[in-house]
Design an enzyme around this catalytic site. Structure first.
Site, short mmCIF file in Angstrom:
data_model
loop_
_atom_site.label_atom_id
_atom_site.label_comp_id
_atom_site.label_asym_id
_atom_site.label_seq_id
_atom_site.Cartn_x
_atom_site.Cartn_y
_atom_site.Cartn_z
N LYS A 286 -23.17 12.34 -9.81
CA LYS A 286 -22.33 11.87 -8.71
C LYS A 286 -20.93 12.44 -8.86
CE LYS A 286 -19.63 8.42 -7.93
NZ LYS A 286 -18.65 9.01 -6.99
N GLU B 297 -1.05 5.53 -18.60
CA GLU B 297 -1.39 6.87 -18.12
C GLU B 297 -0.94 7.02 -16.67
OE1 GLU B 297 -5.15 9.91 -18.41
OE2 GLU B 297 -5.57 7.87 -17.74
#
Length: 495
Positions: free
Chosen positions: A200, A405
């Protein structure tokens, strides 16, 4: 597109007539890519509509134009693809390794032959500069298939016992920052080891995976060996939770990785996770500073900082901190931001409006918490998703921009006085994916590298990749390794 003049330590470079030296536009042609108005799922060797007829649009991040309409996979489609992969597994795994290698070699050669087309496609769908997709991504994609083609008939000599066996059906979910490269990292070793695949791609970058499906058909790959399911998170969740999947490989955010780990826990499925990072780039006072500045730029501004192993924390020795930051700012004024298809462009578009909002929210938090923000002077295009290269100084380890992050072109600068302090600050993170060390002393590099809890440590370089070298992290950066001989283990039953 914003254009910037080349500068040196002495100021703006001049042409023969005394004027500033500017780059003329050098756009790559979009004509090399023949985009269809719509694409289906790739299941059992054929393109097909989603069972419920759902579709979604994929957009160009740099212009926000609709590139194509893509079928959106659901749970029923996942089940169809897994069943197709299961049917194909027996015949595929029974092939001699040398026969599987032939298919991988063919795929690698077709990728090379279509590399210009694929580079333009990746730039259109992802937003990264064409010189990155052309010079970095596509050569590495082909190299991974060549490399693992070489392993396909040598598995008994890989160090995993005399007769290692494939696991079965591999479910693979990849991110949007390196769509085709992450596909290669996962599909190449899986096929070499004798597994079949259901992959995917990310919903914002499905096109290169669908073009890869066409490459598989051109290579004559047996039906069902590779299946591609574009879709959203629900499709990924259905795929990783499917009871007939033997192996799950995921690259993406730490939050989603934890969710997948909970789903897989208690099952027989083998799992590898390559998640987020907050890499430290450590510059000592004896480092070659000009070279280090180039490494800093590569470490955080390559692919607009949308790299899991980005060197987003710069740890610079206090005695040279001012000199390094000044040189870095001068260098950033020479970067060219704009049309990703222009061969002169250094900084392309942010992949999506959602990611741009995330970057903006965290940089605003950095300012609010007292860090000093500096952004390279450049004109941002009026359409698309853009963010200027940004540096924060006066950053502490308590700031969110030093802990979380950002996944964007944003660098946080911290200082240290001793190697021990550098190591302590570098390791003071829940992540552990990458680090860089800059010093002229090999002994110092080795001593510091040994103490860093990072899966990859670069010495006097950054963001260097090779298919023969394993890649992966510690702590919340995931577990398991991809690439090299280690990457085969994740797709073999070695008990």
């Amino acid at each position: 597109m914003a254009e910037m003049s080349e500068t040196t330590s002495g100021g703006t470079a001049k042409d023969a007539f005394g004027g500033p030296f500017l780059y003329a536009p050098a756009p790559e042609s979009r004509a090399v890519v023949d985009l269809a108005p719509s694409y289906g799922l790739f299941i059992d060797g054929e393109f097909t509509e989603a069972a419920d007829g759902q579709v979604f649009k994929t957009l160009s991040p740099s212009t926000e134009e609709v590139l194509s309409e893509v079928a959106r996979a659901g749970a029923e489609d996942v089940d169809r693809a897994v069943k197709a992969a299961r049917r194909a597994f027996g015949p595929w795994s029974a092939l001699p390794g040398a026969e599987r290698a032939k298919y991988l070699f063919r795929i690698a050669r077709i990728i090379q032959e279509r590399s210009r087309e694929l580079a333009v496609l990746e730039t259109l769908d992802n937003g990264k500069p064409i010189k990155e997709t052309r010079d970095s991504d596509l050569p590495l994609v082909a190299a991974h298939f060549f490399y693992y083609a070489g392993w396909a008939d040598k598995l008994a000599h890989a160090g995993f016992g005399p007769d290692p066996r494939p696991l079965g059906v591999a479910a693979q979910v990849i991110p949007w920052n390196f769509p085709l490269l992450m596909l290669a990292w996962k599909i190449a070793p899986a096929l070499a080891a004798g597994n079949t695949v259901v992959l995917k791609p990310a919903e914002t970058t499905p096109l290169s995976a669908l073009f890869f499906a066409d490459i598989c058909r051109s290579a004559g790959l047996p039906k069902g060996v590779v299946n591609i399911l574009p879709g959203y998170g629900d499709a990924g969740a259905a795929l990783t939770a499917h009871p007939d999947v033997d192996k799950v490989a995921f690259t993406g955010s730490t939050a989603v990785g934890k969710e997948i780990a909970r789903t897989v826990a208690g099952t027989r499925k083998k799992l590898t996770l390559e998640l987020g990072g907050k890499g430290a780039n450590i510059v000592f006072d004896d480092a070659p500073l000009d070279q280090a500045v180039e490494g800093i730029v590569s470490g955080i501004f390559f692919n607009q900082g949308q790299v899991c192993c980005a060197g987003s924390r710069l740890l610079v020795q206090e005695s040279v901190a001012e000199e390094v930051v000044d040189a870095l700012k001068r260098r950033l004024t020479t970067l060219r931001l704009g049309d990703p298809l222009d061969k002169n462009t250094d900084i392309g578009a942010i992949n999506s409006a959602e990611q741009l909002a995330r970057i903006s929210e965290l940089t605003d938090a950095g300012e609010a918490e007292g860090a000093e923000r500096w952004s390279a002077p450049c004109e941002l295009p009026s359409t698309g998703h853009w963010f200027a290269p940004t540096v924060f100084t006066h950053v502490t380890q308590a700031h969110r921009i030093a802990r979380e992050e950002i996944f964007g072109p944003v660098l946080s600068v911290l200082t240290f006085r001793t190697p021990a302090e550098a190591v302590a600050k570098a390791n003071n993170t829940p992540y552990g994916l990458s680090a860089g060390i800059w010093s002229e002393k090999g002994s110092r590099i080795l001593a510091v590298a040994e103490k860093l809890r990072a899966g990859v440590v670069w010495a006097n370089s950054f963001n260097k990749f090779d298919p023969t070298s394993p890649f992966g992290g510690y702590k919340e950066s995931g577990h398991g390794r991809e690439g090299g001989r280690h990457g085969l283990e994740a797709y073999l039953d070695v008990r």
